[in-house]
Design an enzyme around this catalytic site. Sequence first.
Site, PDB file in Angstrom:
ATOM      1  N   PRO A   2       0.828  -1.221   0.142  1.00 19.72           N
ATOM      2  CA  PRO A   2       0.008  -0.005   0.014  1.00 19.72           C
ATOM      3  C   PRO A   2       0.930   1.261  -0.170  1.00 19.72           C
ATOM      4  O   PRO A   2       1.772   1.491   0.705  1.00 19.72           O
ATOM      5  CB  PRO A   2      -0.741  -0.096   1.299  1.00 19.72           C
ATOM      6  CG  PRO A   2      -0.712  -1.496   1.547  1.00 19.72           C
ATOM      7  CD  PRO A   2       0.640  -1.994   1.119  1.00 19.72           C
ATOM      8  N   GLU A   3       0.661   2.055  -0.924  1.00 15.48           N
ATOM      9  CA  GLU A   3       1.252   3.436  -0.974  1.00 15.48           C
ATOM     10  C   GLU A   3       0.393   4.576  -0.261  1.00 15.48           C
ATOM     11  O   GLU A   3      -0.846   4.187   0.022  1.00 15.48           O
ATOM     12  CB  GLU A   3       1.504   3.871  -2.570  1.00 15.48           C
ATOM     13  CG  GLU A   3       2.481   2.737  -3.102  1.00 15.48           C
ATOM     14  CD  GLU A   3       3.986   3.012  -2.854  1.00 15.48           C
ATOM     15  OE1 GLU A   3       4.444   3.859  -1.903  1.00 15.48           O
ATOM     16  OE2 GLU A   3       4.928   2.288  -3.374  1.00 15.48           O
TER      17      GLU A   3
END
Length: 271
Positions: A2-3
């Site tokens: 996840p960014e």
Amino acid sequence: MPELPEVEVSRMGIAPHLEGQQIKAVVVREPRLRWPIPEQVTQLEGALIHQVERRAKYLILHTDKGFLILHLGMSGALRVVASDSLVVKHDHFELQLTNGQCLRLNDPRRFGCVLFSAQHPGVEHPLLRALGPEPLTEAFTASYLHQQAQGKTQAIKTFLMDNHVVVGVGNIYANEALFKAGIHPKRAAGKVSLARYQRLVPIIKETLSAAIAQGGTTLQDFTQADGQPGYFKQHLNVYGRGGRPCMVCKTELTEIRLGQRSTVYCKQCQR
Ligand SMILES: [Zn+2]
């Protein structure tokens, strides 16, 4: 992994279900995350949740009994489901609410974290205090970036991904933004002119905002018991396209490792 946009979409997805709610019970099924989940998290039982904030890739739950810090690590995902719904493998942690719902963290690789802080962690917490500005705020400007880069021989791509400089510019977004700005990823950060930073900074903001906006369309998934919420396909110009033709000039894209991260660029379009 996840960014920042996925974490922001997670925040948007869970916040309406948590804000104003009361925590009934804190359930730790597997404390061995990146760091052990501390005993103090149980102090949050009975607490009222005021706000869900994001700082870099951390989510911070503000309550009247302290702060819960969550990080999704490599593979973490949050869902809001009924407290009596089936617990599946890798459901390591949950906050049960008095309304019968719960916030559940699933993290197969266990690089995420769940921590407690009596004070707001932004100022004094070791994980958060040295972080650079948020990319989508007014504090992140071309002149700020240009000033930070003075004298630095480090590659611009590595510089942009340094959380002390600015948070949340992950590998995908650094690749994409440098392509759109026409800047070679190996160029020394200190050798990039102010004018080029003035072109780059709005592109970084637009790239992240577009990803968040696109992720917003998947919000309904946060209350479904199955599937991975918040991860979405994006239109990518260079990332994952090494050896394929540049979308602009058709030159074969070059792929290298830079700071151990896959780096893809067009040697024609990026100087
Ligand atoms: Zn090109």
